[in-house]
Scaffold this active site. Structure first.
Site, PDB file in Angstrom:
ATOM      1  N   TRP A  43       0.807  -1.224   0.000  1.00 29.08           N
ATOM      2  CA  TRP A  43       0.000   0.000   0.000  1.00 29.08           C
ATOM      3  C   TRP A  43       0.840   1.275   0.000  1.00 29.08           C
ATOM      4  O   TRP A  43       1.845   1.353   0.699  1.00 29.08           O
ATOM      5  CB  TRP A  43      -0.877  -0.022   1.249  1.00 29.08           C
ATOM      6  CG  TRP A  43      -1.520   1.274   1.594  1.00 29.08           C
ATOM      7  CD1 TRP A  43      -1.014   2.254   2.396  1.00 29.08           C
ATOM      8  CD2 TRP A  43      -2.805   1.744   1.153  1.00 29.08           C
ATOM      9  NE1 TRP A  43      -1.904   3.306   2.482  1.00 29.08           N
ATOM     10  CE2 TRP A  43      -3.006   3.017   1.738  1.00 29.08           C
ATOM     11  CE3 TRP A  43      -3.799   1.206   0.329  1.00 29.08           C
ATOM     12  CZ2 TRP A  43      -4.157   3.759   1.522  1.00 29.08           C
ATOM     13  CZ3 TRP A  43      -4.953   1.958   0.121  1.00 29.08           C
ATOM     14  CH2 TRP A  43      -5.129   3.218   0.709  1.00 29.08           C
ATOM     15  N   ASP A  46      -0.005   9.092   1.029  1.00 29.03           N
ATOM     16  CA  ASP A  46       0.602  10.415   0.813  1.00 29.03           C
ATOM     17  C   ASP A  46       2.071  10.436   0.369  1.00 29.03           C
ATOM     18  O   ASP A  46       2.890   9.694   0.917  1.00 29.03           O
ATOM     19  CB  ASP A  46       0.610  11.218   2.117  1.00 29.03           C
ATOM     20  CG  ASP A  46      -0.694  11.212   2.836  1.00 29.03           C
ATOM     21  OD1 ASP A  46      -1.668  10.691   2.311  1.00 29.03           O
ATOM     22  OD2 ASP A  46      -0.736  11.741   3.961  1.00 29.03           O
ATOM     23  N   GLN A  62       3.877   7.274   2.362  1.00 26.77           N
ATOM     24  CA  GLN A  62       3.191   6.451   3.353  1.00 26.77           C
ATOM     25  C   GLN A  62       3.059   5.050   2.761  1.00 26.77           C
ATOM     26  O   GLN A  62       2.563   4.898   1.629  1.00 26.77           O
ATOM     27  CB  GLN A  62       1.817   7.056   3.672  1.00 26.77           C
ATOM     28  CG  GLN A  62       1.912   8.359   4.434  1.00 26.77           C
ATOM     29  CD  GLN A  62       2.296   8.134   5.886  1.00 26.77           C
ATOM     30  OE1 GLN A  62       1.473   7.790   6.709  1.00 26.77           O
ATOM     31  NE2 GLN A  62       3.576   8.315   6.206  1.00 26.77           N
ATOM     32  N   TRP A  70      -4.291  -0.048   3.829  1.00 24.03           N
ATOM     33  CA  TRP A  70      -3.564   0.745   4.822  1.00 24.03           C
ATOM     34  C   TRP A  70      -3.252  -0.099   6.057  1.00 24.03           C
ATOM     35  O   TRP A  70      -4.079  -0.873   6.515  1.00 24.03           O
ATOM     36  CB  TRP A  70      -4.420   1.952   5.203  1.00 24.03           C
ATOM     37  CG  TRP A  70      -3.716   3.014   5.975  1.00 24.03           C
ATOM     38  CD1 TRP A  70      -3.049   4.074   5.472  1.00 24.03           C
ATOM     39  CD2 TRP A  70      -3.624   3.117   7.398  1.00 24.03           C
ATOM     40  NE1 TRP A  70      -2.532   4.840   6.497  1.00 24.03           N
ATOM     41  CE2 TRP A  70      -2.872   4.271   7.688  1.00 24.03           C
ATOM     42  CE3 TRP A  70      -4.091   2.349   8.463  1.00 24.03           C
ATOM     43  CZ2 TRP A  70      -2.578   4.685   8.986  1.00 24.03           C
ATOM     44  CZ3 TRP A  70      -3.793   2.750   9.763  1.00 24.03           C
ATOM     45  CH2 TRP A  70      -3.047   3.912  10.018  1.00 24.03           C
ATOM     46  N   ARG A 173      -0.499  16.443  13.185  1.00 25.43           N
ATOM     47  CA  ARG A 173       0.337  15.648  12.282  1.00 25.43           C
ATOM     48  C   ARG A 173       0.769  16.389  11.011  1.00 25.43           C
ATOM     49  O   ARG A 173       0.365  17.501  10.754  1.00 25.43           O
ATOM     50  CB  ARG A 173      -0.397  14.366  11.887  1.00 25.43           C
ATOM     51  CG  ARG A 173      -1.744  14.587  11.213  1.00 25.43           C
ATOM     52  CD  ARG A 173      -2.405  13.230  10.907  1.00 25.43           C
ATOM     53  NE  ARG A 173      -3.739  13.387  10.367  1.00 25.43           N
ATOM     54  CZ  ARG A 173      -4.854  13.480  11.099  1.00 25.43           C
ATOM     55  NH1 ARG A 173      -4.790  13.451  12.428  1.00 25.43           N
ATOM     56  NH2 ARG A 173      -6.033  13.631  10.517  1.00 25.43           N
ATOM     57  N   ASP A 174       1.586  15.678  10.234  1.00 25.82           N
ATOM     58  CA  ASP A 174       1.990  16.056   8.870  1.00 25.82           C
ATOM     59  C   ASP A 174       2.855  17.318   8.824  1.00 25.82           C
ATOM     60  O   ASP A 174       2.536  18.289   8.117  1.00 25.82           O
ATOM     61  CB  ASP A 174       0.751  16.230   7.959  1.00 25.82           C
ATOM     62  CG  ASP A 174      -0.198  15.045   8.036  1.00 25.82           C
ATOM     63  OD1 ASP A 174       0.246  13.953   8.434  1.00 25.82           O
ATOM     64  OD2 ASP A 174      -1.392  15.207   7.706  1.00 25.82           O
ATOM     65  N   TRP A 311      -9.440   8.691  -0.461  1.00 26.66           N
ATOM     66  CA  TRP A 311      -9.641   7.754   0.654  1.00 26.66           C
ATOM     67  C   TRP A 311     -10.925   6.943   0.478  1.00 26.66           C
ATOM     68  O   TRP A 311     -11.018   5.816   0.932  1.00 26.66           O
ATOM     69  CB  TRP A 311      -9.690   8.507   1.984  1.00 26.66           C
ATOM     70  CG  TRP A 311      -8.325   8.802   2.532  1.00 26.66           C
ATOM     71  CD1 TRP A 311      -7.745  10.030   2.683  1.00 26.66           C
ATOM     72  CD2 TRP A 311      -7.355   7.847   2.994  1.00 26.66           C
ATOM     73  NE1 TRP A 311      -6.477   9.893   3.204  1.00 26.66           N
ATOM     74  CE2 TRP A 311      -6.217   8.564   3.409  1.00 26.66           C
ATOM     75  CE3 TRP A 311      -7.334   6.454   3.111  1.00 26.66           C
ATOM     76  CZ2 TRP A 311      -5.068   7.947   3.926  1.00 26.66           C
ATOM     77  CZ3 TRP A 311      -6.203   5.840   3.615  1.00 26.66           C
ATOM     78  CH2 TRP A 311      -5.088   6.576   4.013  1.00 26.66           C
TER      79      TRP A 311
HETATM   80  C1  FRU Z   1      -3.509  11.959   4.797  1.00 24.35           C
HETATM   81  C2  FRU Z   1      -3.196  11.216   6.081  1.00 24.35           C
HETATM   82  C3  FRU Z   1      -2.268  12.052   6.955  1.00 24.35           C
HETATM   83  C4  FRU Z   1      -1.580  11.021   7.776  1.00 24.35           C
HETATM   84  C5  FRU Z   1      -1.451   9.874   6.820  1.00 24.35           C
HETATM   85  C6  FRU Z   1      -1.539   8.527   7.442  1.00 24.35           C
HETATM   86  O1  FRU Z   1      -3.887  11.134   3.757  1.00 24.35           O
HETATM   87  O2  FRU Z   1      -4.383  10.901   6.767  1.00 24.35           O
HETATM   88  O3  FRU Z   1      -2.915  13.047   7.698  1.00 24.35           O
HETATM   89  O4  FRU Z   1      -0.346  11.474   8.247  1.00 24.35           O
HETATM   90  O5  FRU Z   1      -2.479  10.029   5.864  1.00 24.35           O
HETATM   91  O6  FRU Z   1      -1.224   7.532   6.535  1.00 24.35           O
END
Ligand code: FRU
Length: 497
Positions: A43, A46, A62, A70, A173-174, A311
């Site tokens: 998988w 991001d 990711q 996921w 996050r991020d 998503w």
């Molecule tokens: C965005 C997200 C981010 C997170 C990641 C987890 O698509 O939800 O906010 O860090 O994916 O995989």
């Protein structure tokens, strides 16, 4: 193997590297897109750590190698010189620490003193005062040489208690890190008391010790709720903010329900630490595009890449051993307050077999037209249509007797619609999306990039973009044109090699 691994929750880097080496070798190259990045196996979501390091561009992502869904997030890793030919490097991060055992979530990268600095969100679970387990997201650093990365002993370097009171410790996050002056800044997505997104700015001189600077913007429940994956940069004399909001409501044809990618042009008041923004717009009007991230090239270009999936729409065919595709990297400009996006210019170097046609298609009623040399599933094609006497103009792609994906311009409504209903899907997923697009001097210009399973459309020299996936069998490779009302159009098509 997959289930046993999940039960053991033994996500070491060695295991991920061994696993991806074995399974990547079993996936024929011909099953993958030609110039879009896909995960070695398993998988991908991001883009992460899009950066220039020692003369190469690096893109992390990711990644969950063990399954095409996921799972606890790792960072996969690719490297390129031209944004089109990707070399896959070994998995860079695994969730192997107590503080990131629920995942190494999205983040970014910079170069510092010859080292490659990765900043990511470490996700863990801890016990609350009420004795319940709660997810906690904070920010950590790993430092490396372009292949191997060491997590810092002092991780996490940005903790949730550095945020203003009332801010969520779950949604934090991020981080997007960049160099500013002789120090660093990081912008992190967070959620405040009213459950809506806010963006927290931090500063550091050494990437280890960070200070909270301020909340530069809050969404106040307009443009979705949580704003994921912020990116913040100046371009063409303007300040640009990219965010990926969750839980948006459709607004006409500008935004759709759920996860969107949105941009704002504005200015940044450094004194007050406030981003002053104008109206927000969609980054991409297609069915599959999320979490874009940018890098600045040494020659001053701002390049953006996104995850070409949504998503809510999981299209990956069951037999496929990889899931998730990155978009074509796009050069950004700001023109008249709007973002303009075009495929990286390096793509032009991959064009071969030019075919052009000029069609004076005076037939009034529907008739599907094939043009010599115009077919295929990997191409770069520009269609410029004079639609002044036209009602409907359609381009059928990845078509055969059985399959069809249609791009339709409805002149009276001014809408361009992607319809993948007949692309071969066997699930009840969203297949149709429309956007407003305006002809310029009576002409509509559509650049269509197809790389086997993806469709990226650039309208009027990049004034709008729209991306969608279609897992239609590759044998369906016809391209046909159709109109209601008179139409004239020019086609310029290249294969890509
Ligand atoms: C965005 C997200 C981010 C997170 C990641 C987890 O698509 O939800 O906010 O860090 O994916 O995989």
């Amino acid at each position: 193997m997959e289930n046993r691994l999940e039960q053991r929750e033994n996500y070491t880097l060695e295991r991920a590297r061994e696993y991806e080496t074995i399974y990547q070798a079993q996936i024929p190259k011909s099953d993958r897109p030609m110039f879009h990045l896909t995960p070695p196996v398993g998988w991908l979501n991001d883009p992460n750590g899009f950066s220039c390091y020692q003369g190469d561009y690096h893109l992390f992502f990711q990644y969950y190698p063990y399954n095409t869904n996921w799972g606890p997030m790792h960072w996969g890793h690719g490297r390129t010189k031209d944004f089109l030919h990707w070399e896959m490097l070994p998995c860079a991060l695994a969730p192997d620490m107590e503080y990131d055992k629920q995942g190494c979530f999205s983040g970014s990268a910079v170069e510092k003193d010859g080292k490659h600095i990765l900043m990511y969100t470490n996700v863990t679970e801890c016990e609350t005062q009420k004795g319940r387990n709660q997810v906690r997201q904070q920010q950590s650093i790993a430092i490396g040489d372009g292949t191997d990365y060491q997590k810092l002993d002092c991780n996490p370097v940005i903790t949730a208690d550095m945020l203003p009171e009332g801010s969520s410790h779950v949604d934090f996050r991020d981080p997007k890190i960049w160099r500013e002056g002789d120090g660093f800044r990081a912008l992190v997505a967070s959620m405040n008391e009213d459950g809506s997104g806010q963006l927290a700015l931090f500063s550091s001189t050494d990437v280890k010790n960070w200070e909270f600077e301020g909340i530069i913007d809050t969404c106040k429940n307009r443009y979705g709720k949580m704003w994921e994956c912020p990116d913040f940069f100046s371009l063409d004399g303007q300040q640009v903010l990219l965010v990926s909001p969750q839980f948006m409501r459709a607004e006409g044809l500008e935004f759709h329900n759920g996860n969107n990618a949105v941009y704002f042009v504005g200015s940044f008041d450094r004194q007050k630490k406030q981003f002053l923004r104008e109206e927000g717009y969609s980054v991409d009007y297609g069915l599959d595009f999320y979490a874009p991230q940018t890098v600045e090239t040494p020659d001053g270009r701002r390049i953006m890449i996104g995850w070409m999936q949504s998503w809510d729409n999981y299209l990956t065919p069951e037999e496929q051993k990889w899931s998730g595709v990155m978009s074509i990297p796009r050069e950004l400009r700001v023109v008249n307050g709007r973002l303009v996006q075009n495929p990286v210019r390096e793509l032009e170097g991959c064009r071969t077999h030019k075919v052009t046609h000029s069609v004076m298609h005076t037939e009034a009623e529907s008739r599907r037209l094939k043009l010599e040399g115009i077919s295929g599933r990997v191409f770069d094609m520009t269609v410029t249509a004079d639609v002044q006497k036209t009602q409907i103009f359609s381009i059928h792609l990845a078509a055969s007797e059985e399959y069809d994906t249609v791009l339709t311009y409805d002149v009276s409504r001014g809408t361009l619609t992607i319809d993948r209903t007949n692309c071969g899907l066997r699930k009840d997923l969203i297949c149709v999306r429309s956007m407003y697009a305006e002809p310029e001097n009576g002409r509509l210009k559509l650049r269509v990039l197809m790389d086997k399973y993806s469709l990226e459309i650039f309208v009027n020299d990049g004034k709008q973009a729209a991306s969608s996936l279609i897992y239609t069998p590759l044998e369906a490779a016809e391209i046909e044109f159709e109109s209601i009302g008179k139409i004239s159009f020019e086609v310029e098509k290249y294969d890509l090699e």
